[in-house]
Design an enzyme around this catalytic site. Structure first.
Site, PDB file in Angstrom:
ATOM      1  N   GLN A   1     -57.719  72.991 -23.639  1.00 30.77           N
ATOM      2  CA  GLN A   1     -58.825  73.258 -22.712  1.00 30.77           C
ATOM      3  C   GLN A   1     -59.946  74.015 -23.432  1.00 30.77           C
ATOM      4  OE1 GLN A   1     -58.870  72.187 -19.375  1.00 30.77           O
ATOM      5  NE2 GLN A   1     -61.001  72.855 -19.473  1.00 30.77           N
TER       6      GLN A   1
ATOM      7  N   LYS B   1     -55.075  69.745 -13.313  1.00 30.35           N
ATOM      8  CA  LYS B   1     -54.559  68.648 -14.142  1.00 30.35           C
ATOM      9  C   LYS B   1     -53.049  68.549 -13.973  1.00 30.35           C
ATOM     10  CE  LYS B   1     -58.454  68.966 -17.300  1.00 30.35           C
ATOM     11  NZ  LYS B   1     -59.050  69.520 -18.522  1.00 30.35           N
TER      12      LYS B   1
ATOM     13  N   ASP C   1     -57.808  63.575 -24.634  1.00 27.54           N
ATOM     14  CA  ASP C   1     -59.231  63.823 -24.376  1.00 27.54           C
ATOM     15  C   ASP C   1     -60.119  62.897 -25.215  1.00 27.54           C
ATOM     16  OD1 ASP C   1     -59.550  65.736 -22.370  1.00 27.54           O
ATOM     17  OD2 ASP C   1     -59.077  67.396 -23.727  1.00 27.54           O
TER      18      ASP C   1
END
Ligand code: NAD
Length: 314
Positions: free
Chosen positions: A100, A56, A123
Site C-alpha cells: 500500500q 481490499k 498492482d
C-alpha cells in the site's frame, strides 16, 4: 430541451465484476483446490491507507479469496520490508502481493516495488509489467494491468464497444493511472494524447477528445464548455473539497460534472464511477495470477490466456 449524458454506473459494474470473479474463484477451487490469496503490506498508520487495506481484505473474502495483511511500523527498515516481500514471493499459497502506497520517506519506493515477484504484482507496478504493457504483440499475454486503468477500460468498452480510431485524451501521466491508461487506449487503437501540468493549451486538446480520461487530482479542472459534444468522459480524480456531507467536506472529481453532463454522451460520476472498479480489478488480477501460477505449476502455457472472470477481455 438540453441533452444530458448517460451516467456510467461504476458501482453496478463493479458488483457484476465481483460476481464473475466469485464464479472464477469457485471454479478454480473446485478444479484444482487452489484458493487465490492476496497479501497486503501496510507500513505506518496512515488512516486512509488502513481503510483501503481493510476494504481490499473484506472484498477478497466476499468473492471467496483468502487474504492476509501485514501491518508494519512506520520505522521499519527497508531491509526488513524487503525480507517480508521475499518471504511472500516464496510462499506458494500467496498469489497476489500489494504494497500500500505511500511509503514512509526513508524507504525507496522503486526498490520495494521492484522486489515483488512480477507474477504476484497485482498492482501492475513492477517494471516487467510496465514493460509488457508498453509492448505490442504476443508479449502482452503474461502482463498484469494496473487496476484503475483496467477499470476505466472496462467502463469504456461497455459504453462504446470498439474504441478503434477514436481520439482519446488522458489528463495526467502518473505511473499509477495516466501512463498505463494511455498504453491501454493505444492498444485499443485510439489516437492518444497525454496532457500534464506543463501542457500549454488544455482546453484545445480536450475539445478534440472523443474519449476523455482525467486523472489530474485537480477539482474543477475540466470545464464543460471544453468537452466535445458526444464525448465519453471518465473522471478518475478523487478530490476532497469543502462541502456539506456531515464532516464539512465532500468528494468531487476533476471534471465540472453538471456542466459536462450537458455536453457529453456519457460520464462517470465521482463518487460511484471509477472508484468502485479499482478494488474489483485488484481481485481480478489476483484471480488471474492464481490461474497463471497454477498453469505454470501444471506445465501449461496458459499465462493470461483465459480472462479469469471469462468476461474481462482487455
Ligand atoms: P499524481 O499526482 O501522481 O499525478 C497527477 C498528474 O496530473 C500529473 O501527471 C500532473 O502533471 C497532472 N496534472 C496535475 N494538475 C494538472 C493540471 N492542472 N493540468 C494538467 N495536468 C495536471 O496523481 P495520480 O496518483 O495519478 O492520481 C490522480 C487522481 O486520480 C487523484 O485525484 C487520485 O486521488 C485519483 N485516483 C483515483 C483512483 C480511483 O480508484 N478512482 C485511483 C488512483 C488515483
Amino acid at each position: 430541451m438540453t441533452a444530458t449524458a448517460r451516467i456510467i454506473d461504476g458501482k453496478r459494474r463493479a458488483d457484476q465484476l465481483r460476481r464473475d470473479i466469485a464464479i472464477g474463484v469457485e471454479r478454480l477451487r473446485d478444479e484444482s483446490g487452489v484458493v487465490p490469496k492476496l497479501a497486503a503490506i501496510l507500513v505506518g498508520d496512515d488512516p486512509a491507507s488502513a481503510i483501503y487495506v481493510r476494504r481490499k481484505g473484506e472484498q477478497a473474502a466476499a468473492v471467496g479469496m483468502q487474504s492476509e495483511s501485514h501491518r508494519l511500523s512506520a520505522t521499519i527498515s527497508q531491509d526488513e520490508l524487503l525480507a517480508l516481500i521475499d518471504r511472500l514471493n516464496h510462499d506458494g499459497t500467496v498469489h497476489g502481493i500489494l504494497v500500500q502506497l505511500p511509503l514512509p520517506p526513508h524507504i525507496d519506493k522503486a526498490a520495494v516495488l521492484r522486489r515483488v515477484d512480477p507474477r504476484k504484482d497485482v498492482d501492475g507496478f513492477h517494471p516487467v509489467n510496465v514493460g509488457l504493457l508498453a509492448s505490442d504483440g504476443e508479449a502482452v499475454d503474461g502482463r498484469i494491468i494496473p487496476c484503475t486503468p483496467m477499470g476505466c477500460m472496462m467502463l469504456l468498452a461497455d459504453e462504446l464497444g470498439s474504441l478503434e480510431g477514436l481520439n482519446a485524451v488522458v489528463v495526467g501521466c502518473s505511473n499509477i493511472v495516466g501512463r498505463p491508461m494511455a498504453q491501454l487506449l493505444l492498444q485499443a487503437r485510439c489516437t492518444v494524447s497525454i496532457a500534464h501540468i506543463h501542457t500549454r493549451d488544455l482546453p484545445e486538446l480536450v475539445a478534440r477528445a472523443d474519449i476523455l480520461v482525467s486523472a489530474a487530482g485537480a477539482p474543477g479542472l475540466i470545464r464543460g464548455s471544453w468537452i466535445k459534444p458526444g464525448a465519453v468522459v471518465v473522471d478518475v480524480g478523487i478530490n476532497r473539497v469543502p462541502g456539506d456531507n456531515g464532516n464539512g467536506s465532500r468528494i468531487v472529481g476533476d471534471v465540472c460534472f453538471d456542466e459536462a453532463k450537458a455536453r457529453a454522451a456519457a460520464i462517470t460520476p465521482v463518487p460511484g464511477g471509477v472508484g468502485p472498479m479499482t478494488i474489483a480489478c485488484l481481485l481480478e488480477n489476483t484471480l488471474r495470477a492464481a490461474i497463471a501460477m497454477k498453469s505454470d505449476r501444471d506445465g501449461e502455457a496458459a499465462v493470461g490466456k483465459e480472462p479469469a472472470s471469462q468476461l474481462v477481455r482487455i
